[in-house]
Design an enzyme around this catalytic site. Structure first.
Site, PDB file in Angstrom:
ATOM      1  N   PHE A  73       0.867  -1.183   0.000  1.00 32.98           N
ATOM      2  CA  PHE A  73       0.000   0.000   0.000  1.00 32.98           C
ATOM      3  C   PHE A  73       0.898   1.226   0.000  1.00 32.98           C
ATOM      4  O   PHE A  73       1.701   1.422   0.901  1.00 32.98           O
ATOM      5  CB  PHE A  73      -0.930   0.033   1.225  1.00 32.98           C
ATOM      6  N   ASP A 120       9.380   2.387   1.463  1.00 28.39           N
ATOM      7  CA  ASP A 120       8.240   3.157   1.972  1.00 28.39           C
ATOM      8  C   ASP A 120       8.140   2.885   3.476  1.00 28.39           C
ATOM      9  O   ASP A 120       7.720   1.813   3.894  1.00 28.39           O
ATOM     10  CB  ASP A 120       6.974   2.697   1.234  1.00 28.39           C
ATOM     11  N   LYS A 136       2.866  10.042   8.353  1.00 33.68           N
ATOM     12  CA  LYS A 136       2.175   9.598   9.571  1.00 33.68           C
ATOM     13  C   LYS A 136       2.778  10.169  10.860  1.00 33.68           C
ATOM     14  O   LYS A 136       2.553  11.324  11.194  1.00 33.68           O
ATOM     15  CB  LYS A 136       2.121   8.078   9.608  1.00 33.68           C
TER      16      LYS A 136
END
Ligand code: PLP
Length: 395
Positions: free
Chosen positions: A135, A220, A249
């Protein structure tokens, strides 16, 4: 406003693109949330990993208050101290890289993909390899990079040049490689994909193949980065060094920020005019980022992530012995997945009714990603609630 009034107002004016819980959250403090009806919820999945050091960490709040009184935003035509400071702190924690700031994980990945193409364009490289179950975000490039058909439905045709390989499969990766590959982009621990940890051999094979073919290795770390695994970045568990990492985040402690850090020789390809972000690296978000890093250092939170991660896993293993639905527990530090033998949604819903927030991904994986400030007592409480939810679910 009452819960009902807020929900009605929201539903009337906000696009309904999220599956929502019928609660209005009015306050967050450390590992706890408080809703408009006076309920206190123990949050073991704070902000989908955004509130990595807990909700409204006092050091972050103080830094934001101070920065807000001086300068909220200054465009990237000028220099600003918080942005420079945050880049230095990050560089010292990951391979001496140089940073481009943006506002989200998808934007950080978008920047990484653009930089990789730019850096290798003279060699006519353009292909990207990503892993099934990954993702990487929702922009066109990052949703294309996200190798899960369900996220592609309705958006075809996607961006050309992407190839997908099974995660942790070295042979498949070797077969996909060619001198046209610009970059491999991988999560060292797949988050949304179900807390799937890359093997050391796999990451080393990516490193070797990228070196051999002149391709860029992008990791990532949007979900796994910023200390949650007990190291600043998850790749640091695996004895390799990537060329680019992306983060977002937890970096801003609750403010919107993303970052793409590249080795200086690769970063040099990103010259003026090639990429930019109006809000990227704004003073407020960067001041928060500096405070997050300082809090992690000052409060020894990397060590706490290691200790509490171990403790949580031990407790979850005990539940596994008790309930047949639990197949196994996996993850590193405070990035933990509980693989179930059946769907987890009703368990998650029951937990919330009892005052515990956890998450379920890919139908059958319970995700525990508590704040790095979490205590033993809070973990005990969470396990007690999960135990009770499992016992009522007759599993
Ligand atoms: N990359 C990973 C590993 C993620 O987990 C996410 C979001 O969950 C993203 C990228 C996208 O981040 P954002 O939602 O901030 O664009």
């Amino acid at each position: 406003m009452t819960t009902q009034e807020t929900i009605e107002l929201y539903n009337k004016y906000v696009i309904a693109n999220y599956t929502k819980l019928p609660r209005v959250i009015v306050k967050g403090q450390g590992s706890y949330l408080f809703d408009a009806d006076g309920n206190k919820i123990l949050d073991m999945f704070p902000g989908w990993a955004v509130s990595g050091i807990g909700h409204c960490h006092p050091k972050v709040v103080e830094a934001l208050r101070k920065q807000a009184g001086e300068l909220l935003h200054i465009d990237n035509t000028f220099y600003s101290e918080p942005q420079a400071k945050l880049a230095e702190l990050l560089s010292k924690r990951a391979f001496g890289g140089k940073t481009f700031f943006c506002n989200s994980g998808a934007e950080a990945n978008e920047a990484a993909l653009k930089l990789a193409r730019l850096h290798t364009s003279k060699q006519k490289k353009y292909k990207f390899i990503t892993a099934e179950g990954s993702f990487h975000g929702r922009t066109f490039a990052t949703v294309t990079a996200t190798a899960q058909p369900k996220y592609h439905e309705g958006f075809l045709p996607l961006l050309p040049g992407f190839m997908y390989v099974p995660f942790n499969d070295i042979k498949a990766l070797e077969a996909a490689f060619s001198d046209e590959v610009a970059a491999v982009m991988i999560e060292p621990i797949q988050g949304e994909g179900g807390i799937n940890v890359a093997t050391e051999e796999y990451l080393q094979a990516i490193r070797e193949l990228c070196d051999k073919n002149g391709a860029v290795m992008i990791l990532d770390e949007v979900q796994s980065g910023m200390g949650r695994t007990g190291k600043w970045f998850a790749y640091q568990h695996f004895g390799i060094e990537p060329d680019i990492i992306t983060m977002a985040k937890a970096l801003g402690g609750g403010t919107a920020i993303g970052a793409m850090m590249a080795k200086p020789e690769i970063a040099a390809s990103l010259v003026p005019g090639k990429h930019a972000s109006t809000f990227g690296g704004n003073a407020l978000a960067c001041a928060a980022g500096v405070a997050v890093i300082e809090a992690i250092d000052e409060d020894n939170l990397l060590e706490n992530a290691v200790q509490m991660g171990r403790y949580t896993k031990e407790k979850l293993e005990k539940l596994k012995d008790k309930y047949g639905i639990i197949d196994h527990v996996r993850g590193i530090g405070l990035m933990i997945g509980v693989q179930l033998r059946g769907p987890g949604k009703t368990i998650v819903d029951k937990c919330l009714d009892k005052g515990l927030r956890i998450n379920c991904t890919h139908d059958t994986v319970l995700r525990f990603m508590p704040a790095m400030i979490v205590t033993k007592e809070q973990i005990d409480q969470a396990i007690e609630i999960l135990d009770s939810a499992l016992s009522e679910s007759k599993v």
